[in-house]
Design an enzyme around this catalytic site. Structure first.
Site, PDB file in Angstrom:
ATOM      1  N   LYS A 127       0.815  -1.217   0.000  1.00 49.31           N
ATOM      2  CA  LYS A 127       0.000   0.000   0.000  1.00 49.31           C
ATOM      3  C   LYS A 127       0.851   1.270   0.000  1.00 49.31           C
ATOM      4  O   LYS A 127       0.403   2.308  -0.463  1.00 49.31           O
ATOM      5  CB  LYS A 127      -0.975  -0.022   1.165  1.00 49.31           C
ATOM      6  CG  LYS A 127      -2.034  -1.100   0.957  1.00 49.31           C
ATOM      7  CD  LYS A 127      -3.169  -1.044   1.936  1.00 49.31           C
ATOM      8  CE  LYS A 127      -4.251  -2.037   1.569  1.00 49.31           C
ATOM      9  NZ  LYS A 127      -3.830  -3.445   1.722  1.00 49.31           N
TER      10      LYS A 127
HETATM   11  C1  LIG Z   1      -4.438  -4.542   1.074  1.00 52.80           C
HETATM   12  C2  LIG Z   1      -3.688  -5.803   0.958  1.00 52.80           C
HETATM   13  C3  LIG Z   1      -4.061  -6.830   0.061  1.00 52.80           C
HETATM   14  C4  LIG Z   1      -5.299  -6.732  -0.804  1.00 52.80           C
HETATM   15  O1  LIG Z   1      -5.187  -5.743  -1.807  1.00 52.80           O
HETATM   16  P1  LIG Z   1      -6.497  -5.222  -2.561  1.00 52.80           P
HETATM   17  O2  LIG Z   1      -6.050  -4.051  -3.348  1.00 52.80           O
HETATM   18  O3  LIG Z   1      -7.480  -4.832  -1.467  1.00 52.80           O
HETATM   19  O4  LIG Z   1      -7.022  -6.328  -3.395  1.00 52.80           O
HETATM   20  C5  LIG Z   1      -3.263  -7.959  -0.027  1.00 52.80           C
HETATM   21  N1  LIG Z   1      -2.173  -8.116   0.751  1.00 52.80           N
HETATM   22  C6  LIG Z   1      -1.794  -7.164   1.642  1.00 52.80           C
HETATM   23  C7  LIG Z   1      -0.588  -7.413   2.477  1.00 52.80           C
HETATM   24  C8  LIG Z   1      -2.522  -5.972   1.774  1.00 52.80           C
HETATM   25  O5  LIG Z   1      -2.130  -5.043   2.661  1.00 52.80           O
END
Ligand SMILES: *Cc1c(COP(=O)(O)O)cnc(C)c1O
Length: 489
Positions: A127
């Site tokens: 993120k």
């Molecule tokens: C947010 C997240 C996901 C999922 O990603 P999306 O964009 O919501 O599909 C997967 N793995 C981790 C470690 C995350 O923080």
């Protein structure tokens, strides 16, 4: 570039610019913003982009979507965001200069498996790739309007810390982040609560995550308070976050291939469909992607759709707490963006189907006689496939990756690799997106490998740092008062 809502029946005259939607969440009609059409990337452009640094490539892609920001400013924002200093937490053998290092894990029978590391930023999860850009974009946009923004959010882990690390020290921005008191892991708590920046407020609510979310909703539903206090959010439906994620699909393709006649496939550990939605957009822009494989955990809303054509959201008692917690979702908030394209950008139908979700809890695109449409038959032409993984799969995969490839992966990435193994094809490299570092989920690593995950430098004693947070009861009124006292508005 104009942006329209996925639920707009009439596209004419409703377009907004990138800067207009940058600070917004949902469109007023409840839909999500989408570009009116996708910019197409030519083979000549792809050739030229092979030589670029990550920041330079980010600028080339961003400028196609954010064409109302002066190019020199956008370039400076990309350069400031994608630096080796910000994405310094790399695995041994990788270089921070790459920002998103790509490595070959193995090759067997002409099937090449690769890993794209996206979790080298300050919070050790993917993120950061988008959120760090968002922090700089927000600060820039607010200073141009001489405005301020108070971000209110609820988190059970990854999103909240990525938002705080992106917004810390930013002019014109405060963050009020609610989290369930004593319910996050010691590592995640320390990441957030050790921030000493005066514009970051951690509010530990004496309840569970749903209580935190309910408070955010209650505060946001008080429209006059929301306006006066300049309350905003940074959730995963924000369009700028999706665009920032498009960049690394291009980057990975350009690193994995020597020529534009080659194709690659991606497998993406998915929850809210934000990450893989960016892959869909890259493919629509003309990037030679063969398949986009959605990997879910036990919360298999998306796998169910891509196997059957039925999209059925889950109730809270059907949503499991798993060992890949950032994928524990009951509905996939960005999925509507793909459905909009799948339905030929018919906003009226999208609006109808997602209102049906509120009443009936599902829609069915497998058959127009007994269901709501037959567009499921078109899914393969968008390259989508899917698979799911369980706790036992994660443990086995972490072990196998450790013994065969000599690296430790986190439980979310393990879901991705497990599903990728099932979808690999001869002659097409399969790139798995690494969405977090193992150190964040040590309990599962210990269960799988019998030893602790190693931590990047600087994180060794994070739990021992002084913490700054305020404990509050489950009471929206108290939260409102706390915010108003801090903003002086
Ligand atoms: C947010 C997240 C996901 C999922 O990603 P999306 O964009 O919501 O599909 C997967 N793995 C981790 C470690 C995350 O923080």
């Amino acid at each position: 570039m104009q942006y329209v809502s996925t639920r707009a029946g009439d596209k004419n005259g409703t377009g907004k610019s990138f800067s207009q939607i940058l600070l917004e969440g949902l469109a007023p009609d409840g839909g999500l913003y989408m570009p009116e059409s996708y910019p197409v990337v030519t083979g000549r452009e792809l050739d030229a982009w092979r030589k670029l640094s990550y920041a330079e490539l980010a600028f080339e892609i961003l400028k196609k979507f954010a064409d109302d920001i002066p190019e020199a400013d956008l370039k400076a924002l990309a350069q400031k965001t994608y630096t080796p200093e910000v994405y310094c937490n790399v695995r041994e053998g990788d270089t921070a200069q790459d920002i998103a290092p790509l490595r070959v894990l193995g090759e067997k029978d002409g099937k090449k498996l690769m890993l794209l590391s996206l979790s080298n930023g300050p919070t050790l999860a993917f993120k950061d790739m988008a959120m760090q850009l968002l922090g700089n974009l927000f600060e820039y946009a607010l200073s141009r309007q001489n405005a301020e923004l108070n971000i209110l959010g609820a988190t059970s882990g990854d999103t909240g810390s990525a938002a705080e690390y992106a917004m810390r020290g930013k002019k014109g921005i405060r963050v009020f982040m609610l989290s369930p008191y004593r319910k996050m892991s010691a590592f995640q708590t320390a990441q957030m609560f050790s921030l000493q920046d005066p514009n970051i407020y951690n509010i530990a609510i004496e309840g569970v995550f749903d209580d935190c979310q309910d408070i955010v909703k209650a505060v946001s539903n008080d429209l006059s308070y929301k306006t006066r206090q300049k309350i905003g959010t940074v959730n995963s439906i924000n369009w700028a976050r999706v665009v920032a994620q498009v960049v690394y699909y291009f980057r990975a393709y350009l690193k994995a291939t020597a020529d534009n006649s080659e194709k690659v496939s991606f497998t993406v550990p998915s929850g809210n469909f934000g990450n893989i939605c960016a892959g869909h957009i890259a493919r629509m822009m003309g990037l030679p992607i063969d398949r986009l494989v959605v990997a879910t955990n036990e919360n298999d809303v998306l796998d169910e759709f891509f196997r059957s054509g039925v999209y059925r959201v889950r109730k809270s008692d059907e949503t499991w707490h798993t060992s890949s917690p950032s994928m524990d979702i009951s509905k996939a908030s960005n999925f509507e963006r793909f459905v909009y394209d799948l339905l030929g950008r018919d906003g009226r139908r999208v609006s109808h189907l997602f209102r049906q979700i509120e009443t009936k809890g599902f829609f069915d695109l497998s058959d127009s006689q007994k269901g709501d449409g037959d567009e499921f038959s078109r899914v393969p032409s968008y390259g989508f496939e899917s698979g799911k993984s369980t706790h036992a799969d994660r443990i086995a995969t972490i072990r196998k990756v450790s013994s065969e490839y000599g690296i430790t992966i986190d439980p979310h990435t393990a879901d991705g690799i497990k599903v990728a193994w099932e979808h690999q094809q001869k002659g097409v490299p399969m790139i798995v997106l690494e969405t977090a570092q193992a150190a964040k989920f040590n309990e599962t690593i210990f269960e799988a490998l019998g030893h602790n995950a190693s931590r990047p430098a600087g994180f060794e004693n994070i739990e021992g740092l002084p913490q700054r947070f305020t404990v509050m009861p489950v009471d929206a009124g108290e939260v409102k008062k706390f915010i108003a006292e801090r903003t002086g508005l």
